[in-house]
Design an enzyme around this catalytic site. Structure first.
Site, PDB file in Angstrom:
ATOM      1  CG  HIS A 126      -1.836   1.211   1.234  1.00  0.00           C
ATOM      2  ND1 HIS A 126      -3.101   1.188   0.692  1.00  0.00           N
ATOM      3  CD2 HIS A 126      -1.648   2.476   1.714  1.00  0.00           C
ATOM      4  CE1 HIS A 126      -3.660   2.368   0.835  1.00  0.00           C
ATOM      5  NE2 HIS A 126      -2.798   3.174   1.447  1.00  0.00           N
ATOM      6  CB  CYS A 127       1.916   3.532  -2.590  1.00  0.00           C
ATOM      7  SG  CYS A 127       3.004   4.954  -2.835  1.00  0.00           S
ATOM      8  CB  VAL A 128       1.271   6.380   2.626  1.00  0.00           C
ATOM      9  CG1 VAL A 128       0.951   5.224   3.548  1.00  0.00           C
ATOM     10  CG2 VAL A 128       2.780   6.619   2.572  1.00  0.00           C
TER      11      VAL A 128
END
Length: 342
Positions: free
Chosen positions: A180-182
């Site tokens: 998951h890429c913030v």
């Protein structure tokens, strides 16, 4: 030291360390996590319990739920760098007759990066639903080590397809989950991995281009001024030839924002370059960040084979099909029809 100052120090410390852990692919093991946990326990002795709980709720909101905070920070950093590049570096370089195409290169890369950013952040990464579950579960076989057949997601209530993972940020299972890429506020999965790949490499190229042009400008200034052939008088009144340290100090005093920006983009280029090389390695070996991390936690090597029952389980990457086919899979993920043809 007053109470407010103590709280701000505590909050900054927890924000920084939690951010570092967030960047480490969610791993909670290792020396960093142990040090953060120990330091947090020490600070908890002087911070009131209610304040600790409030801080934890804020941090959970920032780092464990979907938030646009890092997207805003991402845009702000790009705006700051390109604002400085446009109003100072571009203007000075234009006066020094740098080639126009070279000066426009960062803007061309920015346009491509923004396009990939929008596509990657808005695309469906491969969310597993009850309507597509039956088809997605047939695409990849279970390897029996990292992915076990019959494992049911306790949140979604469905059997996890091989190479999938439940994302705690988005509260969904994602097909061929990477991470998951913030910074994009989205998961990276089978269907948007190609956009993330292009986004990462254009971002690295942007930082490198700005760094090279800015460094070239400073070098040109030094050469035109003949500063290296000059001298200066030190604090003791002695005349000394210009040294590198003096030159850097002079440039920082003359162009403080440009030198600061150069240091930032150089550091960014090194970090992004290392991450880009790691992403290339994963692409060439047909692994995801999640699989790479899990294999290391299990003490597995992708060169090992499955052992007989009762002995230590090894791991072999059964998804690798050769460098070219692995790389191609990033841009064209397999479907059920392609699987049946093989």
């Amino acid at each position: 030291m007053d109470f407010l100052t103590l709280f701000l120090i505590y909050l900054c410390f927890v924000l920084t360390t939690t951010g570092l852990l967030c960047l480490c692919s969610g791993r909670k093991e290792g020396f960093l996590a142990w040090g953060v946990s120990g330091a947090s326990q020490v600070l908890s002795l002087v911070i009131p319990t209610q304040l600790q709980r409030a801080t934890q709720r804020v941090l959970h909101r920032l780092f464990h739920t979907r938030s646009r905070l890092f997207v805003v920070l991402h845009i702000a950093l790009q705006a700051a760098v390109y604002g400085e590049y446009t109003w100072e570096v571009f203007v000075y370089c234009w006066e020094l007759q740098f080639h126009l195409l070279l000066l426009l290169l960062p803007y061309l890369l920015l346009a491509g990066n923004v396009g990939c950013f929008i596509l990657c952040s808005r695309a469906n990464p491969g969310i597993i639903t009850r309507s597509n579950h039956a088809s997605l579960v047939k695409i990849y076989p279970y390897d029996g080590v990292l992915f076990q057949k019959g494992t049911v997601c306790p949140v979604c209530g469905m059997e996890k397809p091989a190479r999938s993972k439940h994302c705690s940020f988005c509260s969904v299972c994602v097909h061929r989950f990477d991470h998951h890429c913030v910074w994009l506020n989205n998961c990276i999965g089978a269907f948007n991995a190609k956009y993330f790949f292009l986004y990462l490499f254009t971002l690295t190229a942007m930082a490198a281009a700005v760094a090279v042009i800015t460094a070239a400008f400073l070098v040109r200034v030094v050469l035109l001024s003949n500063m290296m052939q000059g001298s200066y008088v030190d604090d003791r009144g002695q005349e000394r030839p210009v040294e590198m340290l003096f030159l850097i100090q002079h440039l920082f005093l003359t162009f403080p924002r440009i030198v600061f920006m150069l240091g930032f983009v150089v550091l960014l280029t090194l970090v992004l370059g290392a991450y880009s090389c790691f992403s290339l390695y994963l692409a060439f070996t047909n692994q995801t960040s999640n699989e790479w991390s899990k294999s290391r936690r299990h003490g597995c090597s992708r060169h090992q084979t499955l052992q007989p029952h009762g002995s230590r389980v090894g791991y072999k990457n059964i998804y690798s099909k050769g460098i070219w086919m692995n790389f191609k899979e990033i841009f064209k993920p397999p479907t059920v029809l392609e699987r049946k043809k093989k």
